[in-house]
Design an enzyme around this catalytic site. Structure first.
Site, PDB file in Angstrom:
ATOM      1  N   ARG A  53     116.997  15.006  83.062  1.00 14.29           N
ATOM      2  CA  ARG A  53     118.015  15.921  83.582  1.00 14.29           C
ATOM      3  C   ARG A  53     118.302  15.674  85.061  1.00 14.29           C
ATOM      4  O   ARG A  53     119.450  15.695  85.507  1.00 14.29           O
ATOM      5  CB  ARG A  53     117.544  17.365  83.365  1.00 14.29           C
TER       6      ARG A  53
ATOM      7  N   HIS B 213     133.494  32.669  82.172  1.00 17.92           N
ATOM      8  CA  HIS B 213     132.489  32.996  81.149  1.00 17.92           C
ATOM      9  C   HIS B 213     133.092  33.985  80.147  1.00 17.92           C
ATOM     10  O   HIS B 213     133.728  34.963  80.548  1.00 17.92           O
ATOM     11  CB  HIS B 213     131.254  33.599  81.821  1.00 17.92           C
TER      12      HIS B 213
ATOM     13  N   ASP C  70     125.185  32.308  85.421  1.00 16.68           N
ATOM     14  CA  ASP C  70     126.130  33.396  85.141  1.00 16.68           C
ATOM     15  C   ASP C  70     125.833  34.675  85.934  1.00 16.68           C
ATOM     16  O   ASP C  70     126.099  35.784  85.454  1.00 16.68           O
ATOM     17  CB  ASP C  70     126.148  33.714  83.626  1.00 16.68           C
TER      18      ASP C  70
END
Ligand code: GRF
Length: 206
Positions: A63, A105, A141
Protein backbone atom coordinates in the site's frame (compact mmCIF):
# COMPACT_ATOMS: atom_id res chain seq x y z
CA UNK A 1 -5.13 31.83 -12.87
CA UNK A 2 -7.76 29.10 -12.65
CA UNK A 3 -7.49 26.66 -9.76
CA UNK A 4 -5.72 23.48 -10.88
CA UNK A 5 -7.82 20.46 -9.92
CA UNK A 6 -6.82 16.79 -9.82
CA UNK A 7 -9.69 14.31 -9.58
CA UNK A 8 -9.31 10.76 -8.24
CA UNK A 9 -12.01 8.24 -9.14
CA UNK A 10 -12.43 4.47 -9.07
CA UNK A 11 -15.89 4.05 -10.53
CA UNK A 12 -18.15 4.97 -13.40
CA UNK A 13 -17.20 8.62 -13.08
CA UNK A 14 -20.62 10.24 -13.08
CA UNK A 15 -19.42 12.71 -10.44
CA UNK A 16 -16.37 13.49 -12.54
CA UNK A 17 -18.76 14.07 -15.46
CA UNK A 18 -20.71 16.55 -13.36
CA UNK A 19 -17.47 18.44 -12.71
CA UNK A 20 -16.44 18.31 -16.36
CA UNK A 21 -19.83 19.66 -17.38
CA UNK A 22 -20.09 22.35 -14.72
CA UNK A 23 -20.22 25.87 -16.05
CA UNK A 24 -18.14 28.51 -14.28
CA UNK A 25 -16.28 26.04 -12.08
CA UNK A 26 -13.51 28.60 -11.77
CA UNK A 27 -10.96 25.83 -12.05
CA UNK A 28 -9.43 23.51 -14.58
CA UNK A 29 -9.32 19.72 -14.22
CA UNK A 30 -5.69 19.05 -15.05
CA UNK A 31 -5.58 15.35 -14.20
CA UNK A 32 -7.91 12.41 -13.58
CA UNK A 33 -6.22 9.52 -11.80
CA UNK A 34 -7.56 6.09 -10.94
CA UNK A 35 -6.53 2.92 -9.14
CA UNK A 36 -8.62 0.81 -11.54
CA UNK A 37 -7.94 0.19 -15.21
CA UNK A 38 -11.68 -0.41 -15.81
CA UNK A 39 -12.79 2.89 -14.22
CA UNK A 40 -15.33 4.61 -16.47
CA UNK A 41 -13.90 7.85 -15.09
CA UNK A 42 -10.71 7.35 -17.14
CA UNK A 43 -12.73 7.00 -20.34
CA UNK A 44 -14.80 10.04 -19.54
CA UNK A 45 -11.66 12.09 -18.85
CA UNK A 46 -10.01 10.97 -22.08
CA UNK A 47 -13.18 11.81 -24.02
CA UNK A 48 -13.04 15.29 -22.52
CA UNK A 49 -9.38 15.69 -23.47
CA UNK A 50 -8.17 15.63 -19.86
CA UNK A 51 -4.88 13.98 -18.96
CA UNK A 52 -5.32 10.61 -17.23
CA UNK A 53 -3.16 8.45 -14.98
CA UNK A 54 -3.69 4.83 -14.02
CA UNK A 55 -1.87 3.83 -10.85
CA UNK A 56 -3.19 0.31 -10.28
CA UNK A 57 -3.01 -1.02 -6.75
CA UNK A 58 -1.93 -4.48 -7.89
CA UNK A 59 1.15 -3.13 -9.67
CA UNK A 60 2.87 -2.21 -6.39
CA UNK A 61 4.44 -4.33 -3.69
CA UNK A 62 2.40 -2.79 -0.89
CA UNK A 63 0.00 0.00 0.00
CA UNK A 64 2.78 2.45 0.91
CA UNK A 65 4.49 2.02 -2.48
CA UNK A 66 1.18 2.44 -4.32
CA UNK A 67 0.26 5.51 -2.24
CA UNK A 68 3.64 7.14 -2.89
CA UNK A 69 3.47 6.43 -6.64
CA UNK A 70 0.00 7.93 -6.93
CA UNK A 71 1.03 10.93 -4.84
CA UNK A 72 4.03 11.54 -7.08
CA UNK A 73 1.83 11.36 -10.18
CA UNK A 74 -0.66 13.83 -8.71
CA UNK A 75 2.11 16.16 -7.48
CA UNK A 76 3.48 16.32 -11.04
CA UNK A 77 0.16 17.89 -12.10
CA UNK A 78 0.72 20.69 -9.51
CA UNK A 79 -2.89 20.76 -8.24
CA UNK A 80 -4.28 23.45 -5.95
CA UNK A 81 -7.14 21.10 -5.02
CA UNK A 82 -7.59 17.32 -5.08
CA UNK A 83 -11.13 15.99 -5.43
CA UNK A 84 -12.09 12.44 -4.52
CA UNK A 85 -15.06 11.62 -6.75
CA UNK A 86 -15.87 8.03 -5.89
CA UNK A 87 -12.31 7.03 -5.04
CA UNK A 88 -12.61 3.75 -3.18
CA UNK A 89 -9.19 3.31 -1.57
CA UNK A 90 -7.92 4.83 1.63
CA UNK A 91 -5.07 7.29 1.20
CA UNK A 92 -2.27 8.01 3.66
CA UNK A 93 -2.24 11.04 5.94
CA UNK A 94 0.34 12.63 3.61
CA UNK A 95 -2.44 13.53 1.19
CA UNK A 96 -4.47 16.07 3.18
CA UNK A 97 -1.17 17.51 4.44
CA UNK A 98 -0.06 18.14 0.85
CA UNK A 99 -3.26 19.56 -0.65
CA UNK A 100 -6.72 20.77 0.28
CA UNK A 101 -9.01 17.87 -0.64
CA UNK A 102 -12.74 17.46 -1.08
CA UNK A 103 -14.64 14.16 -1.01
CA UNK A 104 -18.20 13.23 -1.87
CA UNK A 105 -19.90 10.54 0.21
CA UNK A 106 -23.31 8.88 -0.27
CA UNK A 107 -24.75 9.32 3.23
CA UNK A 108 -25.44 12.06 5.75
CA UNK A 109 -22.16 11.95 7.65
CA UNK A 110 -21.29 11.22 10.39
CA UNK A 111 -23.81 8.39 9.80
CA UNK A 112 -22.51 5.49 7.72
CA UNK A 113 -18.90 6.39 6.91
CA UNK A 114 -16.75 4.05 4.86
CA UNK A 115 -17.42 1.88 1.85
CA UNK A 116 -20.92 0.50 1.11
CA UNK A 117 -22.63 3.40 2.88
CA UNK A 118 -25.81 3.00 0.83
CA UNK A 119 -26.15 -0.70 1.65
CA UNK A 120 -25.44 0.01 5.33
CA UNK A 121 -28.07 2.77 5.45
CA UNK A 122 -30.71 0.49 3.92
CA UNK A 123 -29.78 -2.40 6.22
CA UNK A 124 -30.16 -0.08 9.21
CA UNK A 125 -33.63 0.91 8.08
CA UNK A 126 -33.14 4.68 7.96
CA UNK A 127 -35.98 6.70 6.42
CA UNK A 128 -33.77 9.60 5.34
CA UNK A 129 -30.24 9.53 4.01
CA UNK A 130 -28.40 11.80 1.60
CA UNK A 131 -25.12 13.12 0.27
CA UNK A 132 -22.22 14.90 1.96
CA UNK A 133 -19.32 16.85 0.50
CA UNK A 134 -16.53 17.40 3.01
CA UNK A 135 -12.89 18.32 3.35
CA UNK A 136 -10.63 15.30 3.69
CA UNK A 137 -8.74 14.74 6.93
CA UNK A 138 -6.66 11.78 8.02
CA UNK A 139 -9.65 9.94 9.50
CA UNK A 140 -11.92 8.46 6.81
CA UNK A 141 -15.11 10.45 6.01
CA UNK A 142 -14.63 12.61 9.11
CA UNK A 143 -13.57 16.03 7.78
CA UNK A 144 -15.34 19.39 8.00
CA UNK A 145 -18.63 19.35 6.09
CA UNK A 146 -19.07 21.75 3.17
CA UNK A 147 -22.52 20.69 1.96
CA UNK A 148 -25.19 18.12 2.75
CA UNK A 149 -28.60 17.34 1.36
CA UNK A 150 -31.18 14.79 2.42
CA UNK A 151 -32.73 12.08 0.25
CA UNK A 152 -35.87 10.23 1.39
CA UNK A 153 -35.69 6.44 1.41
CA UNK A 154 -38.66 4.81 -0.34
CA UNK A 155 -40.14 1.55 0.96
CA UNK A 156 -39.33 -0.23 -2.30
CA UNK A 157 -35.76 1.09 -2.62
CA UNK A 158 -32.83 -1.23 -3.18
CA UNK A 159 -29.21 -0.07 -3.04
CA UNK A 160 -29.17 0.69 -6.77
CA UNK A 161 -32.32 2.84 -6.88
CA UNK A 162 -31.41 4.71 -3.70
CA UNK A 163 -27.82 5.28 -4.82
CA UNK A 164 -29.05 6.70 -8.14
CA UNK A 165 -31.11 9.36 -6.32
CA UNK A 166 -28.21 10.15 -3.98
CA UNK A 167 -25.88 10.50 -6.95
CA UNK A 168 -28.26 12.97 -8.58
CA UNK A 169 -27.77 15.13 -5.47
CA UNK A 170 -23.99 14.60 -5.46
CA UNK A 171 -23.90 15.79 -9.06
CA UNK A 172 -25.14 19.18 -7.83
CA UNK A 173 -23.38 19.43 -4.47
CA UNK A 174 -19.88 18.46 -5.60
CA UNK A 175 -19.54 21.00 -8.44
CA UNK A 176 -21.05 23.68 -6.19
CA UNK A 177 -18.51 22.92 -3.43
CA UNK A 178 -15.64 22.98 -5.93
CA UNK A 179 -16.95 26.26 -7.37
CA UNK A 180 -17.00 27.81 -3.88
CA UNK A 181 -13.47 26.52 -3.19
CA UNK A 182 -12.17 27.94 -6.48
CA UNK A 183 -13.79 31.29 -5.69
CA UNK A 184 -11.95 31.32 -2.36
CA UNK A 185 -15.24 31.37 -0.49
CA UNK A 186 -14.74 28.35 1.81
CA UNK A 187 -13.40 29.31 5.21
CA UNK A 188 -12.43 26.74 7.82
CA UNK A 189 -12.97 27.41 11.51
CA UNK A 190 -12.13 24.18 13.25
CA UNK A 191 -14.77 21.68 12.20
CA UNK A 192 -16.94 24.39 10.70
CA UNK A 193 -16.92 25.44 7.07
CA UNK A 194 -18.25 28.95 6.52
CA UNK A 195 -19.23 30.10 3.07
CA UNK A 196 -17.99 33.63 2.61
CA UNK A 197 -20.58 35.97 1.18
CA UNK A 198 -23.47 33.53 1.67
CA UNK A 199 -26.83 35.05 2.52
CA UNK A 200 -27.84 34.36 6.14
CA UNK A 201 -30.50 31.66 6.42
CA UNK A 202 -34.10 32.75 7.01
CA UNK A 203 -34.07 31.61 10.59
CA UNK A 204 -30.92 33.56 11.48
CA UNK A 205 -31.13 35.81 14.54
CA UNK A 206 -29.02 38.91 15.06
C1 GRF B 1 -20.57 8.12 -5.41
O1 GRF B 1 -21.84 7.89 -4.84
C2 GRF B 1 -19.55 8.40 -4.34
O2 GRF B 1 -20.03 9.16 -3.29
C3 GRF B 1 -19.26 6.99 -3.87
O3 GRF B 1 -19.15 6.27 -5.07
C4 GRF B 1 -20.02 6.84 -6.04
C5 GRF B 1 -19.22 7.10 -7.27
O4 GRF B 1 -20.03 7.26 -8.38
N1 GRF B 1 -18.12 6.92 -3.00
P1 GRF B 1 -19.44 7.72 -9.78
O5 GRF B 1 -18.25 6.84 -10.11
O6 GRF B 1 -19.08 9.16 -9.68
O7 GRF B 1 -20.56 7.49 -10.76
Amino acid sequence: MPTRIAVLASGSGSNLQALLGAADLGGEIVLVASDRHDAGALERAAAAGVETALVAFGDYRDRAAWDAALRERVAAARPDLVVLAGFMRILSADWPRAWPMLNTHPSLLPAFPGARAVEASLAHGVKVTGATVHFVVEEVDAGPIVAQEAVTVRPDDDAATLHERIKAVEHRLLPEAVRLFCAGRLELEGRHVRVRGAAPSHGARH
